[in-house]
Each structure stands twice: as structure tokens, then as C-alpha cells.
Scaffold this active site. Structure first.
Site, mmCIF file in Angstrom:
data_model
loop_
_atom_site.group_PDB
_atom_site.id
_atom_site.type_symbol
_atom_site.label_atom_id
_atom_site.label_comp_id
_atom_site.label_asym_id
_atom_site.label_seq_id
_atom_site.Cartn_x
_atom_site.Cartn_y
_atom_site.Cartn_z
ATOM 1 N N SER A 242 39.460 49.886 -17.785
ATOM 2 C CA SER A 242 40.422 50.364 -18.665
ATOM 3 C C SER A 242 39.981 51.525 -19.254
ATOM 4 C CB SER A 242 40.778 49.129 -19.699
ATOM 5 O OG SER A 242 41.679 49.727 -20.502
ATOM 6 N N GLY A 243 40.712 52.591 -19.188
ATOM 7 C CA GLY A 243 40.445 54.018 -19.784
ATOM 8 C C GLY A 243 39.587 55.071 -18.954
ATOM 9 N N THR A 247 45.741 55.518 -14.477
ATOM 10 C CA THR A 247 47.258 55.729 -14.436
ATOM 11 C C THR A 247 47.670 57.244 -14.317
ATOM 12 O OG1 THR A 247 47.686 53.923 -15.984
ATOM 13 C CG2 THR A 247 49.195 55.612 -15.979
ATOM 14 N N ASN A 288 41.097 52.220 -24.711
ATOM 15 C CA ASN A 288 41.908 53.152 -23.979
ATOM 16 C C ASN A 288 43.032 53.225 -24.881
ATOM 17 O OD1 ASN A 288 43.342 54.651 -22.204
ATOM 18 N ND2 ASN A 288 43.600 53.357 -20.652
ATOM 19 N N SER A 291 46.352 52.062 -22.163
ATOM 20 C CA SER A 291 46.088 51.307 -21.196
ATOM 21 C C SER A 291 47.306 50.397 -20.245
ATOM 22 C CB SER A 291 45.188 50.108 -21.775
ATOM 23 O OG SER A 291 44.585 49.040 -20.955
ATOM 24 N N SER A 292 46.959 50.608 -19.210
ATOM 25 C CA SER A 292 48.256 49.650 -18.309
ATOM 26 C C SER A 292 47.957 48.097 -18.559
ATOM 27 C CB SER A 292 48.305 50.216 -16.955
ATOM 28 O OG SER A 292 48.594 51.400 -16.956
ATOM 29 N N GLY A 515 41.073 47.339 -13.532
ATOM 30 C CA GLY A 515 39.739 47.194 -13.318
ATOM 31 C C GLY A 515 38.932 45.976 -13.641
ATOM 32 N N GLU A 517 37.011 43.721 -15.892
ATOM 33 C CA GLU A 517 36.630 43.689 -17.292
ATOM 34 C C GLU A 517 35.766 42.631 -17.668
ATOM 35 O OE1 GLU A 517 40.552 43.153 -19.404
ATOM 36 O OE2 GLU A 517 41.318 45.384 -18.837
#
Length: 1154
Positions: A242-243, A247, A288, A291-292, A515, A517
Site C-alpha cells: 500500500s502506497g 493505482t 498511503n 490507498s485502494s 499487496g 501487508e
């Protein structure tokens, strides 16, 4: 090594172990055997002993000798072998090379150090800051030469070890080169700032392949080219923490595909889905700002011509818990804050919106904004995007109403009504606003939030809810509304982007999924996310490791098997039945009395013997993932896995007057009617989905893997350089952890030792066979392929010939592609030049023929025009002379008559008066004197003088009147001349049109006569013969037809009919010309006053002109039809004889004219 290799021929594995070229133009190798004092075991531990071209056997310290320029106490330098002494000029570089090594500091970071001395198993190393440390020699890791700093492909590194990879990525990152290749994988480091690597200029460069540096554009270009060339669907798999920029990377890839496949307009709609999905599915987290919180797969379909024809979006595992619960410093989904900041006053009034900090769901994290982000502006962008994907204004209003209802649900509070802690909702503004927004009855809303109907057999029991149960029911309703709203928006997007009948089967899928985590506290979301990453890692392994090596073995090529780490054991831990993590989780979720602690105990009881599982204290357990160990806490696992929404809440939504809640309810009821896998139905209750979240997510992953398995994958690994989202900051430990998680080092290691490019014999021969000099028509594909390889001098170590395919090292196929493209371009240039030459020759011939024809036509036309102009000039001069003389005579006669009349009147008057005076004188006895003179009285004389003066005055007045009359006469003459000019111009136009018709008719007559004479006589035609005369031609034609007989007479019958038609047209033309000429002459005489008639000459002249235009159009059409019929009748004659006759006719015509 005397042979110089091209850049595409260079490969690390293809060169001898002791040598490597400095660059593509240099033939001086570097001595790979010159190594530091580190033992071979240290090199093996570094992971490069079998891959590095510098991995020659080390030289012992006893065999080494010092050189003059080595510092005292430094490691001795090895001497070159006897056959390499001619490369003695590289000794200085070798001494520098051996002194460079990587040293790991106590904090875990790597520093490039210089070995000062080596003694036994220890070495003294000088760091860049001047600090000198003593380390164990085995811990030193060899460094790459300076010339390899910042290479764009990690496969080019001489020493492929962790510090070298970290340094190379950091070197490129500091120069804003954020993309690096790792074999077939693209590594993208998030810059956390704008970098000048995008835009139309870069898109055009990668489209034309004028730029070959690593880029997302290059990956997308490869995907679309392989899709068109191989007719196989492609996929771009983007993964990372994340980050890390997943995206944005997906948006960049979509931008390139839209630029190359655009043109229909749907690519703009596809790009506009990004702000919608980001607003409803992204949120700010501690790591992030965007973040998605869901995974998405965008499948872009292409037509046969390579243009985008549609798309489809599929989403995975939306984090619904973020709607009702946010950690400190984080935000809920962006759309809530955008709605509160950007809604218009009218919309705010309809939705009863307030500021974001007044909603409990948004205020629990104490974070309402993001630095550098304008939520109001983003809200307008979302509305614009919704318009583009064809979401109507009414549906947008409903969507915003559902969002406001979710926010107001969080403000609904409860009050205790009895001693058993039963509650009911407080009837305040929040409750009434929710009921108004979703369109339900407020009493029904209160009942659904405070009571639950339990069905036991045929009886229904009403159960009052406690405060925790009521809060859970409220939150469950809010999460279900938002989740269904998100799914509904994705459904509307798919309808807008639907392919329909344009589907061709070609597509490129872009997977943007969360991804790996690992947090301090990992819950159910991290559990599912890491399971998904295990699945993707297995797909990654299968494609790059397993399938590659298996294909080498099956095709029988010379290949040494490379071992790699597999994650099948971890996947079995998740998916095994009945004692897998997911199975045990679903089983515990079905028990009414199951708790998070009982779940943890059950997992420890059944899985303690699994090597990938380790039970910890209380609710904790650890899973050994491919990327590392993660400790999970089972708190909330069962509740999130069940994700229950009671039937009362579903019935409440179905009873709403708004169409969106009704659609949500029907969707949840359809899901509850799906077949159950396992005992997941909870007796006594009613849930919105009988499949658990984990089971449903597992099914989605299997479908995703199946879809990806049918495509050719392209991998992009996104890396986050730091956790504070600061540009220019590079944390080695964080980057190294991500590289390990995604297996980049393993990819490079296996790809460097393998053959990443493979082509079947048939396809290779079909694609490059035309490049062979010799004929290959009677050869099999394998022989053709081998001949191609020999012709282009591809080194044997650069390829392998298998049973069915050819296997190439990296970059080898590019040489053949470049040669093929150059050859095809050369062929096209030759063809274009030859076709251009043919076209120019043909054009030259046409121009010559047209010039000759134009010269004849223009000469005849000019001669006719000159003759007509001369005739008109003479006629005009004659008419002018007659008119002017007539006018002059009239004027002279009128003046003369007026003068005589005046003179006679004056003279008569004078005479009469004089005679009266004489009679009076006689009566008074006046006598003449002796001289015979008449004596007149003075009074009589004065009277006569007065009369004379009066007569002179009257004469002057008459002369003035005469001048005025002359002026008026001149004006009338001017008007008459203007009218004559107009009449002449109209007459000229009419005469030209008549001449054009007459010339067309005469040409048709003459053409017919010439064809007739050519058809019936082979003798030469006399130039002085009047063959062009129509009557003579007609007589000749008649005489010939009368003398002919049999078949020849039958052949001449159509031509006689044509002559009769032409004769009738000629007679009609003469009659009409006479009629129109007489009418026009009569109207001119009426206009000039020569003839009196009771009509308007101008109106009659216009009507006559219209009649003439109508007749002319009809006559021209009949004339063209007659010419077409005659041309068809004459088409049987040979072109040579016709051309000869025409030239004779033109000669007779010109000679006759002149």
C-alpha cells in the site's frame, strides 16, 4: 576473443567466465578472475557464484603479489594468467575493482567500503565517511564496477546480490529514473512527486520504439503488440505494498492503451472510471493518502483493427468495515468527504448535509483532509465522470442520498428502555433524515434497528436488541448499503463500457490488487489480502519458474534445473479441506456460540503440526508466508467472515420508495438463494449471504486465476521507498523487504540463466524465412529455422533448438525483428518507387493525349468564337449607324420645323401690324416725300420696336425650352442604349446556348457520318469532299444501305434508325430556334415602341427564358441519350480504325475551315 559482438548479442551467460565487455563498442574485456580476498564460500553465500561472469576461482593469498601502486597493508593483487597478459592495461581498473565491497552496518544498511587490508578471516574496511571498521571477510559482498552503476536491467549486473540491487535502484531513483527492469519484470519505485516521464511525447516515442528504456509504456506497448501478433489475450499484473503506486501505475498503463487503441471515444470513458472508483473505493491510511481498499481487474477489449471496443471492471473484497470504523489519523472513503465539501447548496438542503466533523463515522479518526487535495474539486470531477459513463442525474441524486443516509446512520443513537439493557432508537434528526433519504417509514426503521424477528418452526419470536446488538445492526445496515452501492456503481460502469456485438476475444487485463501487508495488528482484512497475494505469487512462480523449467525439460534442451522457493505449502495451509484455515474459519462461523478465542484454539489444535503455521498466546497465530511471517489476531474474524445482515433490514430496504434500496434488497435476496457449500446457514436467523466472505473471496480468486492463466502475463512490481511519503528518501531496509516479498532477485537469477524468448519452428520459419538468400520452398520448418540462425551468425550459446520450439537468450529475437522490419521497409520502398514510376509514365501519356485533344477543341472553339464575334461587331456597327442617323434626322427635322414655325409666326405678326399702321397713315393723308421713303410716326416706330423686343424675348424662351427638350431627349436616348445593351447581352447568352446545342448536334451528325463512312468504305477519303455535310452524309448512307444486302443490310439498320433520330432532333432544333427567335424579336420591338401590344415585355421575356431553359434541358437529355445509343452501336468497331477515321475527320474539318 577477437570477434566483436553487437549490443543485442551480448549476454552475461554467453561470455566466458573470466571476461566481460566494457561497452557495446569496446573489444577490451575486464579480468573477472581479479577478486578480493573473500573466499569462495562468501561468494556462494552472496548468491552469485554460479551466475556472475566474474565467478572464476579465487586466487589464494600465497599466490598473490603486490604492485607498486597498492597502498601498504592492502590486499595483494592476483597476476593475470599467461594468456591474458596482453590485457595488462586493465590492471589499474582491476586493483580498484578488488578494493570495492559491500559492508553491512549494525543498523542493517549496506555501505560501499574500501578494503585496506586482510588478515586471516578479518578485513579492515574504510567507509565513505572516513570511518575505518574491522569486519569478518566472509560477510563482505563484492561490488559491481562503476561502469555498471545505474544499469536499466538488473540482469546486467555482474554481481547480483542484495546490496548491489539496492544501490542500483537507489542510483536510478536519485536521478528520477524510477523504472528498472528485472528480467521480464518491471520494478517501479514510487517517486512521491511529479516526474517528467509521461505525456504525448513519451507515448509517441514508445509507440515508434525510439525509446527502449524501462517504462510502464513499454510494458503496455509489448502487451498490445503481442496481442495483435500472437492473437492471445494479455494481462498486466501490478502488485506492491500500500502506497507503492499501484493505482497510478494502472492509470498510466490505461493511458497508453487508450492513446494507441483510441479513436472510438470509449477510451475516454474507460479513463474516467478511475476517479469514480478511487472516490468510492480508496481511502487515506497511515501509509498511503490514496490507498485502494479493494482489488480491481479492468479487462479492455480490442477490435480486429487494434482499437478499443469496450471494457469490463471486476472488483474484489471491498473493505466494508472502513465505513463504520477508522483508525486514528486515517479517513473513510474519499467520497464522503468530497460530498460534504463539494455539494451545492441545493443538494445540501435536499440531503440535509452538514460538515464532515459532525458525523460520527467520519469524526472518530480526527482526520478530515489530505494535504494538497481539494475534496470539493474532486467531487466535481466525480460528477463529471458519472456523466461521462452515462449515469443519469436522477441516479446521481439517489447515489448521493444513499451516501448521506450512511453518514446519518452513524449518528443514530439508542436509549435504554428497561432493566435488561434493551434499547430503541432516539427519534431525533438523524433517524428522520435516514428514513427520508432511503424512502422508508420511520417506525419501520426504528423496529428494524431495535428488534429482530426470529422464526422457530412456524412461530415467529420478536427479540429486543441490547445496546451492542443495536449498534451492530445499525453498522451492518450502513456497511451493506455502501457495499451494495459500490457494486451498483461498478455495474453501471460495465453497462456503459459494454462491448456487446463488437467483442472479438482480444483483450488486455490490468490487475490492480492489494499487496502483501504486515502490520503490528493484523486482522481479517490482512488475512484475506495476504491469501490473495499467495495465490498471485504462485501464479508468478508458475509462469516464471515452474512452467519455464518444465517447458525446457519437455522440449529437450540442454538446461540445468534451478531450485527456487515455492509457496504451495502455504497455499495448502489456507485451502486444504477439511483442516485448512478457510475451512476451519467457515466451520466456526456457523456455530452460534463460536467466538474469536474458540476459533484461535481450534486453529492451534488442528494445524499445530503444519510447518507454515505456529500458534501463539490467546487469540494470536502466525502464518509463514512466501514474503515472510505474519502474526494475526482473531478478534473480529468471525463477525467479518459472517457479515450478517438480518432479514428485517433486508425487508426494510425492499419496502423503501427509492429504487436503489429496492435494488440492493433484491440483490441480497438473490445472493441468499445461491446454493450453499457447507453448513453455513445459521438456524433461527436470516443472513444476507449464505456464503461466508472468505468462501466467496476464495471463489473470486479461483476465477481470477483461471482468467489470468489464459493470458500472457506482464508483471509490474511497485516499490515504496519510504513510509513517510517523502520524495528523495530511500530506506534500504523497507525496499529490500519489498524486493524479497515479490521475488525480484529470484526472477533475475533464473531469467539470466534461462531462455526467456521462445518461438515454434513453424512460426519462426514463417516469420523470418523470407530473409534467407537461398530458396526454402522444399525445406521443413526446422531446417529453415537453423538456416536463419546460421545466416545471421547467432552464437550457439545464445539459443537452444528444442523439439518444437527455438529458445533464445534475452535480446536475441530483437536482432531478427530489426532485420525483418528493415527488409520489409526496403521492399515497400522498392514497390512504392516502381509503382510511382508506372503512375508517372501513365500520367505523362494521359497529359500528352489531353493536350493534343485540348489543342484541337480549343482551336475550333476559338475560331467559332472569333467568327461570331466579328459578325456581331459588324452587325452592331451597322445597327449603330442606322440608329444614330435616324436619331439625328429626327432631331434636325424637329428643330427645323420649330424654327420655321416660330419665324412664320413672328413675321406674320410683324407684317400684320405694319400693314395696319400703313393704312392709318394713308387715311390721315400722309404722303411720301420726293425720295419715295415712307414717313412713319415716332410713336408707331417705338411700338414696333417694343414688339420686336417682345418677339426676341419669346424667341429666347422658345430656344431655352428647346434646350430642355433636347436634354430630355438625350436622357431617353441613354436609357434606350442601356436597354439595348441588356437586350444584346441576353441575346448573346441565348445565342451561345443555342450554338452549344447546335454544335453538339452537328458533332453527333458528323461522328455518325464518319462512323458510317468508315464502316462501309475502306478507301481513303478525299480532303476536298464535303463529307461533313449532313445531307450528303445522309444520302450516302441511304445509298449504301439501299445497295447492301443480307447480313450487312441487317447490320446497317440500327445506324439508319440513329440517322432518323438525329434528323428529327435537327428539325426540332431548327423549329424551336425559329420560334424562340421570332418571340424574342417581337418582344424587343414591343419594348422599343416599334410595335404596340397590350403586354408587359419584361415579364414575357422572363417567361420566354424559362420556357427556353426547360426545353434546352429536355433537349440536351435526349441528345445525350441518343449519343450513348450511337456510341454503343459503334463500339463494335476496332479502336485503331476509329482513331484513324477521327484523325482524317479532324484534318478535313481543319482544312475546310481554313
Amino acid at each position: 576473443m577477437s570477434q566483436k559482438l553487437s549490443p543485442s548479442m551480448q549476454s552475461l551467460k554467453s561470455l566466458p567466465a573470466d571476461y566481460r565487455f566494457d561497452d557495446e563498442n569496446s573489444s577490451i574485456p575486464r579480468k573477472g578472475g581479479l577478486r578480493n580476498g573473500v573466499s569462495g564460500q562468501a561468494d556462494t553465500a552472496a548468491g552469485d557464484s554460479e551466475d556472475s561472469p566474474y565467478s572464476g576461482h579465487g586466487v589464494s593469498l600465497e599466490e598473490q603479489s603486490l604492485t607498486d601502486d597498492v597502498e601498504p597493508g592492502a590486499a595483494p593483487m592476483p597476476l593475470p594468467h599467461s594468456d591474458e597478459r596482453r590485457w595488462s592495461d586493465t590492471s589499474a581498473y582491476a586493483r580498484k575493482k578488488i578494493l570495492q565491497s559491500w559492508v553491512q552496518l549494525p543498523n542493517g544498511n549496506w555501505e560501499l567500503g574500501k578494503i585496506l587490508s586482510t588478515s586471516g578471516e578479518t578485513s579492515v574496511v574504510s567507509l565513505p565517511e572516513g570511518k575505518v571498521i574491522k569486519v569478518i571477510s566472509e560477510t563482505l559482498v563484492p561490488a559491481n564496477p562503476d561502469i555498471l552503476d545505474g544499469v536499466d536491467d538488473l540482469m546486467q549486473l555482474s554481481y547480483l546480490n542484495e546490496p548491489s540491487v539496492l544501490y542500483n535502484l537507489n542510483y536510478r531513483y536519485n536521478q528520477d529514473m524510477i523504472y528498472t527492469k528485472a528480467g521480464p519484470v518491471l520494478v517501479a519505485v514510487n517517486p512521491f512527486k511529479e516526474v517528467p516521464l509521461y505525456g504525448n511525447r513519451y507515448i509517441e516515442a514508445y509507440r515508434k520504439r525510439s525509446d527502449d528504456s524501462p517504462h510502464v509504456y513499454a510494458i503496455a506497448d509489448t502487451a498490445i503488440r503481442e496481442m495483435i501478433r500472437d492473437e492471445v489475450n494479455q494481462s498486466i499484473i501490478i502488485s506492491g505494498e500500500s502506497g507503492a503506486g499501484k493505482t497510478e501505475t494502472a492509470k498510466i498503463a490505461m493511458q497508453y492503451l487508450a492513446a494507441l487503441g483510441g479513436g472510438s471515444g470509449i477510451e475516454y470513458e474507460i479513463l474516467k472510471t478511475n476517479p469514480i472508483l478511487e472516490a468510492f473505493g480508496n481511502a487515506k491510511t497511515l501509509r498511503n493518502d490514496n490507498s485502494s481498499r479493494f482489488g480491481k481487474l479492468i479487462e479492455i477489449h480490442f477490435s480486429e483493427s487494434g482499437k478499443i471496443s469496450g471494457a469490463q471492471v471486476q472488483t474484489f473484497l471491498l473493505e466494508k468495515s472502513r465505513v463504520v470504523q477508522c483508525a486514528e489519523g486515517e479517513r473513510s472513503y474519499h467520497i464522503f468527504y468530497q460530498l460534504c465539501a463539494g455539494a451545492s447548496p441545493a443538494l445540501r438542503e435536499r440531503l440535509n448535509l452538514t460538515s464532515a466533523h459532525e458525523y460520527k463515522y467520519l469524526g472518530q479518526s480526527n482526520c478530515y483532509s489530505i494535504n494538497g487535495v481539494d475534496d470539493a474539486e474532486r467531487f466535481h470531477s466525480v460528477k463529471e465522470a458519472l456523466d461521462i459513463v452515462h449515469v443519469s442525474k436522477e441516479d446521481q441524486e439517489s447515489v448521493f442520498a444513499m451516501l448521506a443516509a450512511v453518514l446519518w446512520l452513524g449518528n443514530v443513537s439508542f436509549t435504554v428502555i428497561d432493566n435488561e439493557n434493551h434499547v430503541e432508537p432516539v427519534a431525533d434528526e438523524s433517524l428522520s433524515t435516514v428514513a427520508k433519504l432511503i424512502g422508508c417509514n420511520i417506525n419501520e426503521l426504528k423496529l428494524s434497528l431495535s428488534k429482530r424477528n426470529m422464526r422457530v418452526g412456524k412461530d415467529t419470536i420478536v427479540q429486543k436488541l441490547t445496546l451492542p446488538q443495536a449498534n451492530d445492526a445499525r453498522d451492518a445496515l450502513a456497511k451493506s448499503i455502501y457495499s451494495c452501492l459500490f457494486d451498483w456503481i461498478v455495474e453501471q460502469i460495465n453497462k456503459s463500457l459494454a462491448v456487446g456485438k463488437r467483442r472479438t476475444g482480444r483483450s488486455i487485463s490490468i490487475l490492480d490488487i492489494y499487496g502483501f501487508e504486515s502490520f503490528d495488528k493484523n486482522s481479517f482484512e490482512q488475512f484475506c489480502i495476504n491469501y490473495a497475494n499467495e495465490r498471485l505469487q504462485q501464479h508468478f512462480n508458475r509462469h516464471l519458474f515452474k512452467l519455464e523449467q518444465e517447458e525446457y525439460i519437455q522440449d529437450g534442451i540442454d538446461w540445468t534445473r534451478v531450485d527456487f522457493e515455492d509457496n504451495q505449502d502455504c497455499l495448502s495451509l489456507f485451502e486444504k479441506k477439511p483442516l485448512g484455515l478457510l475451512s476451519l474459519l467457515d466451520e466456526e462461523s456457523t456455530f452460534p456460540n463460536g467466538t474469536d478465542l474458540t476459533l484461535a484454539n481450534k486453529l492451534k489444535q488442528h494445524l499445530h503440526s503444519n510447518s507454515c503455521f505456529r500458534g501463539d498466546r490467546e487469540k494470536l497465530f502466525t502464518v509463514v508466508h512466501y514474503a515472510g511471517e505474519v502474526t494475526y489476531e482473531t478478534t473480529g474474524f468471525l463477525e467479518k467472515n459472517r457479515d450478517l445482515l438480518h432479514l428485517d433490514s433486508i425487508q426494510l430496504l425492499s419496502s423503501c420508495s427509492c429504487h436503489l434500496p429496492q435494488a440492493f434488497a433484491s440483490s441480497m435476496l438473490m445472493q441468499s438463494e445461491k446454493p450453499v457449500v457447507g453448513p453455513l446457514y445459521k438456524a433461527g436467523g436470516a443472513d444476507s449471504q449464505r456464503l461466508s466472505v472468505a468462501t466467496k473471496f476464495k471463489g473470486q480468486l479461483f476465477q481470477l486465476m483461471q482468467r489470468l492463466g489464459n493470458t500472457t502475463p506482464h508483471f509490474i512490481r511497485c516499490v515504496k521507498p519510504n513510509n513517510v511519503q517523502s520524495p528523495g528518501l530511500y530506506e534500504q531496509g523497507l525496499v529490500l523487504q519489498q524486493l524479497r516479498c515479490c521475488g525480484v532477485l529470484e526472477v533475475v537469477r533464473i531469467s539470466r540463466s534461462g531462455f526467456p524468448t521462445r518461438v515454434t519452428h513453424q512460426k519462426f520459419a514463417r516469420r523470418y524465412g523470407f530473409l534467407l538468400v537461398e530458396n526454402i520452398a522444399d525445406k521443413d520448418p526446422l531446417s529453415v529455422s537453423v538456416a536463419i540462425l546460421h545466416q545471421f551468425n547467432i552464437l550457439p550459446e545464445m539459443y537452444q533448438v528444442g523439439y518444437t520450439k527455438l529458445f533464445f537468450r534475452t535480446g536475441q529475437i530483437g536482432v531478427l525483428e530489426d532485420t525483418r522490419n528493415r527488409t520489409l521497409h526496403g521492399i515497400l520502398r522498392v514497390q512504392s518507387s516502381f509503382r510511382g514510376y508506372q503512375a508517372r509514365c501513365h500520367l505523362k501519356e494521359l497529359k500528352m493525349g489531353i493536350s493534343i485533344l485540348q489543342s484541337f477543341v480549343r482551336g475550333e472553339k476559338v475560331r467559332k468564337e472569333f467568327a461570331e464575334l466579328r459578325r456581331k461587331h459588324r452587325a452592331a456597327a451597322t445597327i449603330q449607324k442606322q440608329v444614330k442617323s435616324k436619331i439625328a434626322r429626327k432631331q434636325y427635322k424637329s428643330i427645323t420645323d420649330a424654327s420655321v414655325l416660330i419665324q412664320s409666326a413672328i413675321r406674320g405678326c410683324l407684317v400684320r401690324r405694319c400693314s395696319g399702321d400703313l393704312r392709318w397713315l394713308k387715311s390721315v393723308g400722309t404722303k411720301p416725300n420726293e425720295s419715295g421713303e415712307v414717313l412713319v410716326k415716332a410713336s408707331v416706330l417705338s411700338d414696333l420696336q417694343r414688339r420686336v423686343l417682345k418677339s426676341e424675348a419669346a424667341l429666347r424662351e422658345k430656344e431655352e425650352e428647346n434646350d430642355i427638350l433636347q436634354q430630355r431627349l438625350q436622357q431617353y436616348e441613354n436609357r434606350w442604349s442601356e436597354y439595348e445593351t441588356k437586350m444584346k447581352s441576353m441575346e448573346e447568352i441565348w445565342q451561345k446556348q443555342m450554338r452549344s446545342l447546335q454544335s453538339s448536334l452537328s458533332i453527333a451528325k458528323k461522328s455518325l457520318a464518319v462512323e458510317d463512312s468508315a464502316r462501309n468504305s475502306d478507301a481513303s477519303v478525299n480532303a476536298s469532299d464535303a463529307a461533313t455535310d449532313w445531307d450528303s452524309s445522309s444520302n450516302q448512307f441511304k445509298s449504301q444501305t439501299s445497295n447492301g444486302g443480307g447480313a450487312r443490310q441487317r447490320q446497317q439498320q440500327p445506324m439508319s434508325a440513329g440517322l432518323s433520330v438525329i434528323g428529327r432532333l435537327a428539325e426540332e432544333f431548327e423549329q424551336r430556334a425559329q420560334v424562340f427567335g421570332d418571340d424574342a424579336k417581337f418582344l424587343v420591338e414591343v419594348k422599343s415602341g416599334q410595335v404596340e401590344a397590350n403586354l408587359n415585355p419584361e415579364r414575357e421575356l422572363r417567361r420566354l427564358k424559362q420556357m427556353f431553359e426547360t426545353w434546352k434541358k429536355d433537349y440536351g437529355g435526349r441528345l445525350r441519350e441518343t449519343k450513348m445509343i450511337l456510341s454503343k452501336l459503334g463500339s463494335e468497331e476496332s479502336s485503331g480504325s476509329m482513331e484513324k477515321v477521327k484523325r482524317k475527320w479532324w484534318g478535313r474539318r481543319n482544312s475546310t475551315r481554313y
